[in-house]
Design an enzyme around this catalytic site. Structure first.
Site, PDB file in Angstrom:
ATOM      1  N   GLY A  89      48.476 -67.309 -47.945  1.00 54.12           N
ATOM      2  CA  GLY A  89      48.275 -65.895 -47.605  1.00 54.12           C
ATOM      3  C   GLY A  89      48.954 -65.079 -48.688  1.00 54.12           C
ATOM      4  N   HIS A  90      48.166 -64.468 -49.548  1.00 51.77           N
ATOM      5  CA  HIS A  90      48.716 -63.726 -50.685  1.00 51.77           C
ATOM      6  C   HIS A  90      48.430 -62.237 -50.496  1.00 51.77           C
ATOM      7  CE1 HIS A  90      48.507 -67.592 -53.369  1.00 51.77           C
ATOM      8  NE2 HIS A  90      49.205 -67.753 -52.265  1.00 51.77           N
ATOM      9  N   GLN A 106      51.373 -71.926 -51.914  1.00 52.14           N
ATOM     10  CA  GLN A 106      52.564 -72.586 -51.347  1.00 52.14           C
ATOM     11  C   GLN A 106      53.725 -72.530 -52.353  1.00 52.14           C
ATOM     12  OE1 GLN A 106      49.329 -74.683 -50.818  1.00 52.14           O
ATOM     13  NE2 GLN A 106      49.163 -73.109 -49.300  1.00 52.14           N
ATOM     14  N   GLY A 144      51.061 -65.161 -38.932  1.00 55.74           N
ATOM     15  CA  GLY A 144      51.862 -64.144 -38.254  1.00 55.74           C
ATOM     16  C   GLY A 144      53.191 -64.671 -37.725  1.00 55.74           C
ATOM     17  N   ARG A 171      37.657 -90.932 -49.565  1.00 57.39           N
ATOM     18  CA  ARG A 171      36.310 -91.014 -50.173  1.00 57.39           C
ATOM     19  C   ARG A 171      35.175 -90.785 -49.178  1.00 57.39           C
ATOM     20  NH1 ARG A 171      38.341 -96.231 -53.282  1.00 57.39           N
ATOM     21  NH2 ARG A 171      39.117 -96.462 -51.177  1.00 57.39           N
TER      22      ARG A 171
HETATM   23  P1  GDP Z   1      52.690 -65.112 -51.560  1.00 61.54           P
HETATM   24  O1  GDP Z   1      52.152 -66.052 -50.520  1.00 61.54           O
HETATM   25  O2  GDP Z   1      53.640 -65.791 -52.488  1.00 61.54           O
HETATM   26  O3  GDP Z   1      51.620 -64.360 -52.294  1.00 61.54           O
HETATM   27  O4  GDP Z   1      53.547 -64.043 -50.762  1.00 61.54           O
HETATM   28  P2  GDP Z   1      53.130 -63.273 -49.386  1.00 61.54           P
HETATM   29  O5  GDP Z   1      52.141 -62.226 -49.726  1.00 61.54           O
HETATM   30  O6  GDP Z   1      52.779 -64.256 -48.333  1.00 61.54           O
HETATM   31  O7  GDP Z   1      54.531 -62.673 -48.974  1.00 61.54           O
HETATM   32  C1  GDP Z   1      55.241 -61.807 -49.785  1.00 61.54           C
HETATM   33  C2  GDP Z   1      55.414 -60.484 -49.027  1.00 61.54           C
HETATM   34  O8  GDP Z   1      56.390 -59.689 -49.679  1.00 61.54           O
HETATM   35  C3  GDP Z   1      54.155 -59.640 -49.006  1.00 61.54           C
HETATM   36  O9  GDP Z   1      54.120 -58.928 -47.814  1.00 61.54           O
HETATM   37  C4  GDP Z   1      54.341 -58.693 -50.197  1.00 61.54           C
HETATM   38  O10 GDP Z   1      53.642 -57.476 -50.043  1.00 61.54           O
HETATM   39  C5  GDP Z   1      55.827 -58.463 -50.144  1.00 61.54           C
HETATM   40  N1  GDP Z   1      56.481 -58.208 -51.440  1.00 61.54           N
HETATM   41  C6  GDP Z   1      56.174 -58.722 -52.660  1.00 61.54           C
HETATM   42  N2  GDP Z   1      57.084 -58.310 -53.570  1.00 61.54           N
HETATM   43  C7  GDP Z   1      57.972 -57.529 -52.923  1.00 61.54           C
HETATM   44  C8  GDP Z   1      59.158 -56.839 -53.317  1.00 61.54           C
HETATM   45  O11 GDP Z   1      59.594 -56.886 -54.461  1.00 61.54           O
HETATM   46  N3  GDP Z   1      59.822 -56.151 -52.334  1.00 61.54           N
HETATM   47  C9  GDP Z   1      59.408 -56.113 -51.043  1.00 61.54           C
HETATM   48  N4  GDP Z   1      60.111 -55.420 -50.169  1.00 61.54           N
HETATM   49  N5  GDP Z   1      58.294 -56.764 -50.640  1.00 61.54           N
HETATM   50  C10 GDP Z   1      57.583 -57.468 -51.572  1.00 61.54           C
HETATM   51  P1  IMO Z   2      51.458 -69.224 -49.604  1.00 58.42           P
HETATM   52  O1  IMO Z   2      50.447 -69.577 -50.675  1.00 58.42           O
HETATM   53  C1  IMO Z   2      54.365 -70.677 -46.711  1.00 58.42           C
HETATM   54  C2  IMO Z   2      53.478 -74.482 -44.734  1.00 58.42           C
HETATM   55  C3  IMO Z   2      53.186 -74.463 -43.255  1.00 58.42           C
HETATM   56  C4  IMO Z   2      53.747 -75.815 -42.847  1.00 58.42           C
HETATM   57  C5  IMO Z   2      53.402 -76.697 -44.036  1.00 58.42           C
HETATM   58  C6  IMO Z   2      52.146 -77.541 -43.850  1.00 58.42           C
HETATM   59  O2  IMO Z   2      51.113 -68.002 -48.840  1.00 58.42           O
HETATM   60  O3  IMO Z   2      52.820 -69.223 -50.164  1.00 58.42           O
HETATM   61  P2  IMO Z   2      49.557 -76.917 -43.893  1.00 58.42           P
HETATM   62  O4  IMO Z   2      48.747 -76.009 -43.029  1.00 58.42           O
HETATM   63  O5  IMO Z   2      49.518 -76.561 -45.344  1.00 58.42           O
HETATM   64  O6  IMO Z   2      49.265 -78.368 -43.671  1.00 58.42           O
HETATM   65  O7  IMO Z   2      51.088 -76.713 -43.393  1.00 58.42           O
HETATM   66  O8  IMO Z   2      53.227 -75.821 -45.147  1.00 58.42           O
HETATM   67  N1  IMO Z   2      52.631 -73.593 -45.564  1.00 58.42           N
HETATM   68  C7  IMO Z   2      53.058 -72.451 -46.113  1.00 58.42           C
HETATM   69  N2  IMO Z   2      54.248 -71.815 -45.995  1.00 58.42           N
HETATM   70  N3  IMO Z   2      53.407 -70.177 -47.508  1.00 58.42           N
HETATM   71  C8  IMO Z   2      52.222 -70.816 -47.648  1.00 58.42           C
HETATM   72  O9  IMO Z   2      51.291 -70.430 -48.534  1.00 58.42           O
HETATM   73  C9  IMO Z   2      51.989 -71.983 -46.906  1.00 58.42           C
HETATM   74  N4  IMO Z   2      50.958 -72.844 -46.780  1.00 58.42           N
HETATM   75  C10 IMO Z   2      51.372 -73.827 -45.963  1.00 58.42           C
HETATM   76  O10 IMO Z   2      53.839 -73.409 -42.607  1.00 58.42           O
HETATM   77  O11 IMO Z   2      55.156 -75.737 -42.764  1.00 58.42           O
HETATM   78 MG    MG Z   3      51.993 -66.203 -48.446  1.00 56.64          MG
END
Ligand code: GDP
Ligand code: IMO
Ligand code: MG
Length: 447
Positions: free
Chosen positions: A40-41, A223, A301, A143
């Protein structure tokens, strides 16, 4: 700009999406190379939020976005995400979104099995995202997986699904679950195939052409290193390799194409799901980090577990990935803390460790050794110049650099795209009597 491989250096959710989007201003191609819609980015652009799971974060800027062979793709999740982004005004066409013809599919049986296995694990559950990631990768190495290219061949599709049914029905019998309906799955896949196939391509060739045309490629990891199936806190990991080397395997380029390996690193630590987390906080400071950092999963969430920065853990990621510089994220979340701790080592069973040992028994026993620094007690949120940062924040950054062995080349101060500081190179910056020496040349980032 040279190619950049973006890797999460902790347990995921470091802020990879934000930095890939920011860097994508100067890139031509963005490639996802492992994982699936477990990721989730989050991107925040002028107050508008985009949540990406499968699509590379360059898609919002209209850059050529590639889903490599190393990604497991749920076709329904892919189409849902494309539709959602189109509703947000993002233009997605077969010209700017390509999916590898050899990417394995995630099927409904995979997600059903993922959930059933988690339930059966009870208290020892991994805390997967339930997206079917693990079972889909198992099908690939077993496979028996269906792949993107199979969507173009209805007869092969049916033959392969029949084989899959043979395997899954045996498993389902053991779990007391319903049996697998071949006709239904064939029909479901034939329904989505016409929308997916225009995006399916031999993407390794597209990347080779991009290389020959001197295009800049960003490899977008999902991840984090501690969730890597080989190098992470096994078995509490995801089912793919998340380290930098996978960028080559999972997209079909040579290892020489990976360029600068950038480690996206939170200024503290978080983890979602089960598994060892030596610096986890169970007190009011942990709650502050969760609330100020909005540490709730983008995909599920779930509340993320929060803790102090673990320099031993990040240093291990730096070495395993060949990380050349850090993007230090979310410093602003720590603005209100009186003091800040950094983990510099562990003890377990009367021994000291300066690395994370592989044994899950030992990992569960690791007790952090901390050093303490004063907090900066100044709002950093939205700062865009290094010279604005208070001395205590610079000292904290410098200490993290010393302990991890690499410099922070990017500092992020909010979720917004432009609240991002590029640390200038070979520059001696003096702020409030404190010097930072940036040792390596990273001029090519964003030049
Ligand atoms: P990712 O999975 O590595 O792309 O990260 P996520 O999007 O899952 O989680 C990072 C969260 O931190 C997101 O809600 C971003 O909008 C937020 N975020 C990223 N950089 C910053 C920062 O420098 N400060 C704050 N407060 N939030 C940030
Ligand atoms: P991003 O790219 C944080 C975690 C899950 C679980 C473990 C295995 O947003 O950083 P899975 O469904 O992959 O078999 O779950 O990996 N996990 C993550 N934790 N950020 C993620 O992705 C994750 N993708 C999987 O919570 O502990
Ligand atoms: Mg994420």
């Amino acid at each position: 700009m040279a190619n950049i491989t973006v890797i999460g250096s902790q347990w995921g959710d470091e802020g990879k999406g934000k930095i890939v989007d920011w860097l994508a201003a100067k890139a031509d191609v963005v490639v996802r190379f492992q994982g699936g819609h477990n990721a989730g980015h989050t991107l925040v652009i002028d107050g508008k939020t985009y949540k990406l799971h499968l699509l590379p974060s360059g898609v919002v800027r209209g850059k050529l976005s590639i889903i490599g062979n190393g990604v497991v793709v749920d076709p329904w999740a892919l189409l849902k995400e494309v539709d959602r982004l189109k509703e947000q005004g993002v233009d997605i066409t077969p010209e700017n979104l390509m999916v590898s013809e050899s990417a394995p599919l995630i099927l409904p049986v995979n997600s059903a099995l993922d959930k059933a296995l988690e339930e059966a694990r009870g208290a020892s559950k991994i805390g997967t995202t339930g997206r079917g990631i693990g079972p889909a990768y198992e099908d690939q190495v077993g496979r028996r997986a269906l792949r993107m290219c199979d969507l173009a061949h209805p007869e092969t599709l049916r033959r392969k699904i029949e084989k899959l049914a043979f395997y899954y029905n045996a498993l389902y019998k053991g779990l007391g679950a319903e049996s697998f309906n071949v006709d239904e799955l064939v029909a479901q896949l034939q329904e989505v195939a016409p929308r997916i196939l225009p995006h399916v391509a031999p993407v390794w060739r597209v990347l080779d052409k991009a290389k020959n045309a001197n295009k800049t490629i960003l490899f977008e990891g999902a991840q984090g290193v501690m969730l890597d199936v080989d190098h992470g806190t096994y078995p509490f990991v995801t089912s793919s390799n998340t380290i930098a080397a996978q960028a080559a395997n999972g997209s079909g380029v040579g290892p020489d194409q990976l360029g600068f390996v950038l480690g996206i690193t939170k200024a503290y630590s978080t983890r979602v799901g089960s598994g060892p987390f030596p610096t986890e906080l169970f007190d009011a400071v942990g709650d502050t980090l969760t609330e100020r950092g909005h540490e709730y999963g983008t995909t599920t969430g779930r509340r993320r577990r929060c803790g102090w920065f673990d320099a031993v853990q990040v240093r291990q990621s730096v070495k395993i990935c060949g990380i050349k510089g850090l993007a230090l994220m979310k410093l602003d979340v720590m603005d209100t803390l009186d003091e800040i701790k950094i983990c510099t080592g562990y003890t377990a069973d009367g021994k000291t460790y300066d690395y994370i040992p592989a044994s899950e028994d030992l990992q569960a026993k690791l007790q952090p050794v901390y050093e303490t620094m004063p907090g900066w007690k100044t709002p950093l949120r939205g700062m865009r110049k290094l010279s604005e940062l208070p001395a205590a924040a610079l000292k904290y950054i410098h200490r993290l650099e010393e302990l991890t062995g690499v410099t922070a080349v990017i500092i992020s101060t909010s979720p917004e795209r432009e609240d991002t500081i590029r640390v200038k190179v070979n520059n001696q910056v003096k702020t409030a009597g404190y010097f930072i020496l940036v040792a390596i040349n990273v001029d090519f980032i964003m030049e």
